[in-house]
Design a protein around this motif. Structure first.
Motif, PDB file in Angstrom:
ATOM      1  N   THR A  88      -3.278 -14.945 -14.274  1.00 53.39           N
ATOM      2  CA  THR A  88      -2.976 -13.491 -14.624  1.00 53.39           C
ATOM      3  C   THR A  88      -3.587 -12.558 -13.769  1.00 53.39           C
ATOM      4  N   CYS A  89      -4.425 -12.824 -13.118  1.00 54.51           N
ATOM      5  CA  CYS A  89      -5.083 -11.697 -12.064  1.00 54.51           C
ATOM      6  C   CYS A  89      -4.003 -11.506 -11.081  1.00 54.51           C
ATOM      7  N   PHE A  90      -3.362 -12.245 -10.700  1.00 53.80           N
ATOM      8  CA  PHE A  90      -2.105 -11.900  -9.481  1.00 53.80           C
ATOM      9  C   PHE A  90      -1.537 -10.800 -10.146  1.00 53.80           C
ATOM     10  N   SER A  91      -0.644 -10.865 -11.359  1.00 51.72           N
ATOM     11  CA  SER A  91       0.252  -9.888 -11.696  1.00 51.72           C
ATOM     12  C   SER A  91      -0.705  -8.517 -12.111  1.00 51.72           C
ATOM     13  N   ARG A  92      -1.864  -8.401 -12.732  1.00 52.32           N
ATOM     14  CA  ARG A  92      -2.632  -7.517 -12.970  1.00 52.32           C
ATOM     15  C   ARG A  92      -2.980  -6.778 -11.769  1.00 52.32           C
ATOM     16  N   ILE A  93      -3.624  -7.441 -10.652  1.00 45.19           N
ATOM     17  CA  ILE A  93      -4.094  -6.833  -9.620  1.00 45.19           C
ATOM     18  C   ILE A  93      -2.806  -6.390  -8.489  1.00 45.19           C
ATOM     19  N   ALA A  94      -1.588  -7.118  -8.856  1.00 44.58           N
ATOM     20  CA  ALA A  94      -0.633  -6.402  -8.126  1.00 44.58           C
ATOM     21  C   ALA A  94      -0.068  -4.889  -8.678  1.00 44.58           C
ATOM     22  N   ARG A  95       0.014  -5.050 -10.069  1.00 39.20           N
ATOM     23  CA  ARG A  95       0.345  -3.825 -10.819  1.00 39.20           C
ATOM     24  C   ARG A  95      -0.620  -2.674 -10.621  1.00 39.20           C
ATOM     25  N   GLU A  96      -2.006  -3.085 -10.264  1.00 37.81           N
ATOM     26  CA  GLU A  96      -2.967  -2.110 -10.096  1.00 37.81           C
ATOM     27  C   GLU A  96      -2.677  -1.411  -8.591  1.00 37.81           C
ATOM     28  N   LEU A  97      -2.520  -2.559  -7.641  1.00 38.66           N
ATOM     29  CA  LEU A  97      -2.466  -1.816  -6.285  1.00 38.66           C
ATOM     30  C   LEU A  97      -1.101  -1.159  -6.082  1.00 38.66           C
ATOM     31  N   GLY A  98       0.269  -1.631  -7.034  1.00 41.66           N
ATOM     32  CA  GLY A  98       1.432  -0.741  -7.025  1.00 41.66           C
ATOM     33  C   GLY A  98       1.140   0.553  -7.331  1.00 41.66           C
ATOM     34  N   GLU A  99       0.202   0.957  -8.478  1.00 35.81           N
ATOM     35  CA  GLU A  99       0.099   1.939  -8.957  1.00 35.81           C
ATOM     36  C   GLU A  99      -0.808   3.071  -8.191  1.00 35.81           C
ATOM     37  N   ILE A 100      -1.797   2.329  -7.232  1.00 36.97           N
ATOM     38  CA  ILE A 100      -2.454   3.247  -6.322  1.00 36.97           C
ATOM     39  C   ILE A 100      -1.628   3.655  -5.064  1.00 36.97           C
ATOM     40  N   MET A 101      -0.594   2.626  -4.793  1.00 32.19           N
ATOM     41  CA  MET A 101       0.564   3.094  -3.778  1.00 32.19           C
ATOM     42  C   MET A 101       1.304   4.191  -3.930  1.00 32.19           C
ATOM     43  N   GLN A 102       1.887   4.204  -5.283  1.00 33.36           N
ATOM     44  CA  GLN A 102       2.588   5.167  -5.800  1.00 33.36           C
ATOM     45  C   GLN A 102       1.828   6.474  -5.777  1.00 33.36           C
ATOM     46  N   GLN A 103       0.628   6.516  -6.259  1.00 30.60           N
ATOM     47  CA  GLN A 103       0.074   7.837  -6.358  1.00 30.60           C
ATOM     48  C   GLN A 103      -0.164   8.519  -5.043  1.00 30.60           C
ATOM     49  N   LYS A 104      -0.299   7.551  -4.093  1.00 30.20           N
ATOM     50  CA  LYS A 104      -0.603   7.881  -2.754  1.00 30.20           C
ATOM     51  C   LYS A 104       0.626   8.287  -2.024  1.00 30.20           C
ATOM     52  N   GLY A 105       1.687   7.803  -2.438  1.00 27.04           N
ATOM     53  CA  GLY A 105       2.953   7.933  -1.995  1.00 27.04           C
ATOM     54  C   GLY A 105       3.335   6.862  -0.765  1.00 27.04           C
ATOM     55  N   TYR A 106       3.007   5.497  -0.964  1.00 27.45           N
ATOM     56  CA  TYR A 106       3.097   4.644   0.148  1.00 27.45           C
ATOM     57  C   TYR A 106       4.037   3.611  -0.290  1.00 27.45           C
ATOM     58  N   ALA A 107       5.256   3.453   0.151  1.00 20.75           N
ATOM     59  CA  ALA A 107       6.259   2.688  -0.192  1.00 20.75           C
ATOM     60  C   ALA A 107       6.142   1.224   0.067  1.00 20.75           C
ATOM     61  N   ASP A 108       5.120   0.843   1.219  1.00 18.37           N
ATOM     62  CA  ASP A 108       5.191  -0.624   1.461  1.00 18.37           C
ATOM     63  C   ASP A 108       3.529  -0.586   1.992  1.00 18.37           C
ATOM     64  N   ILE A 109       3.225  -1.877   2.098  1.00 18.98           N
ATOM     65  CA  ILE A 109       1.737  -1.862   2.567  1.00 18.98           C
ATOM     66  C   ILE A 109       1.455  -1.752   3.965  1.00 18.98           C
ATOM     67  N   THR A 110       2.541  -1.954   4.758  1.00 19.97           N
ATOM     68  CA  THR A 110       2.500  -1.332   6.304  1.00 19.97           C
ATOM     69  C   THR A 110       2.298   0.293   6.536  1.00 19.97           C
ATOM     70  N   SER A 111       2.461   0.833   5.182  1.00 17.95           N
ATOM     71  CA  SER A 111       2.458   2.537   5.299  1.00 17.95           C
ATOM     72  C   SER A 111       0.807   2.799   5.476  1.00 17.95           C
ATOM     73  N   PHE A 112      -0.078   1.887   5.126  1.00 16.94           N
ATOM     74  CA  PHE A 112      -1.521   2.126   5.212  1.00 16.94           C
ATOM     75  C   PHE A 112      -2.319   0.922   5.909  1.00 16.94           C
ATOM     76  N   GLN A 113      -1.537  -0.034   6.196  1.00 17.35           N
ATOM     77  CA  GLN A 113      -2.362  -1.071   6.526  1.00 17.35           C
ATOM     78  C   GLN A 113      -2.986  -0.749   7.897  1.00 17.35           C
ATOM     79  N   GLY A 114      -4.471  -0.943   7.981  1.00 18.36           N
ATOM     80  CA  GLY A 114      -5.219  -0.651   9.025  1.00 18.36           C
ATOM     81  C   GLY A 114      -5.530   0.815   9.252  1.00 18.36           C
ATOM     82  N   LYS A 115      -5.220   1.738   8.616  1.00 14.45           N
ATOM     83  CA  LYS A 115      -5.316   2.974   8.926  1.00 14.45           C
ATOM     84  C   LYS A 115      -6.577   3.604   8.293  1.00 14.45           C
ATOM     85  N   LEU A 116      -7.515   2.836   8.266  1.00 12.61           N
ATOM     86  CA  LEU A 116      -8.920   3.402   7.850  1.00 12.61           C
ATOM     87  C   LEU A 116      -9.487   4.612   8.867  1.00 12.61           C
ATOM     88  N   ARG A 117     -10.060   5.592   8.296  1.00 11.66           N
ATOM     89  CA  ARG A 117     -10.440   6.395   9.026  1.00 11.66           C
ATOM     90  C   ARG A 117     -11.811   6.576   9.287  1.00 11.66           C
TER      91      ARG A 117
END
Length: 314
Positions: free
Chosen positions: A282-311
């Motif tokens: 169940t960790c996979f679905s829960r963590i996926a849901r949480e990651l998706g919620e963070i991405m929605q809040q930040k306006g990221y449509a997919d992981i490439t939108s922020f991958q490697g973009k650490l400031r």
């Protein structure tokens, strides 16, 4: 209504519907455990690290949970190489990549297994474990840069599937450079950062004893404590390695935020170990849901939108 986000990713041309899947180690030894991963929302199925022959592993107790993570000295218990090779056809039913982890007890063992995997159509990729810290008398190959080079030189004479390596954690900045110089000389598909931090010690103050039996209580540390080390390794290798080598983050992932940080550092996918052991599939679905919620809040449509973009703080 918030727009849907995609957690899909690709590693060496292998498509994963989710960037989250299991680390090799917990709950992936038997066909039944691998089936459970297949039936979950994990984006791939990764086998237990296989040795050429079946191994019982170290004496028990060999795993212990703490509030901050875990310590283990499993000693590579597994059903043997042929078992996980035979499972490959069964994994087809789950319509997700099946990745085989191998961890030979000698260079020749690894070469023999790589040879046997040539042309296996049901296996998406191979993860070569250079970093098991819990086999008595066997040093971690990943800490010997010349031995790492010698092994990669030999196995790449026989590789026909996407091949990646699982690395131990590095702590000294010159060691990152030295290992990257080795890895960049070979057509690796990915690098997994990191395995457990080797040879920690956990004590039970009530009994005044160690908590696991092998190696007088010494074992690999996983969980919360290793996340900063894992993130540093993901980030450093993302900046040092050839851009066609994907980075897979592993270490301290128990929430969507942890996965987000790994991807922000440069990971194309994220493995889950200690939390998978605690929570099950169940960790996979829960963590996926949480990651998706963070991405929605930040306006990221997919992981490439922020991958490697650490400031950095300039």
């Amino acid at each position: 209504m918030a727009a849907a986000v995609s957690l899909a990713t690709s590693i060496a041309g292998v498509s994963l519907s989710s960037c989250l899947y299991n680390a090799s180690g917990p709950l992936c030894t038997t066909a039944e455990e691998l089936d459970a991963i297949g039936n979950s929302e994990a984006g791939a199925i990764l086998s237990k690290s296989a040795t050429l022959e079946k191994r019982a592993g170290n004496p028990e107790p060999r795993y212990f949970e703490t509030p901050w993570g875990s310590i283990n000295s499993m000693g590579l218990p597994n059903e043997g190489f042929q078992y996980y090779l035979d499972y490959a056809s069964r994994a087809e039913a789950f319509a997700k990549p099946y990745i085989m982890s191998i961890s030979g007890l000698s260079h020749q063992d690894n070469v023999d297994m790589i040879k046997a995997l040539a042309g296996q159509k049901h296996i998406a990729a191979i993860e070569l474990n250079l970093s098991c810290p819990n086999v008595p008398g066997k040093p971690q190959t990943g800490y010997d840069f010349e031995q790492s080079r010698a092994l990669l030189q030999r196995v790449f004479e026989h590789v026909s599937l996407p091949l990646g390596v699982k690395l131990p954690p590095y702590f000294d900045l010159p060691h990152f450079d030295m290992m990257a110089a080795v890895l960049n000389d070979y057509p690796l598909a990915f690098v997994t950062c990191v395995n457990s931090i080797g040879n920690g010690l956990v004590i039970d103050p009530e009994s005044e004893s160690v908590v696991i039996k092998p190696k007088s209580g010494f074992g690999g540390i996983g969980g919360d404590f290793i996340k900063p080390t894992a993130l540093a390794n993901v980030r450093k290798f993302y900046t040092l390695l050839n851009k066609d080598i994907a980075i897979i983050g592993c270490g301290g992932v128990k929430s969507g935020l942890d996965a987000f940080e790994h991807i922000l550092c440069g990971a194309s996918a994220v493995q889950i170990g200690t939390q998978f052991m605690r929570e099950g599939t169940t960790c996979f679905s829960r963590i996926a849901r949480e990651l998706g919620e963070i991405m929605q809040q930040k306006g990221y449509a997919d992981i490439t939108s922020f991958q490697g973009k650490l400031r950095s703080l300039d």
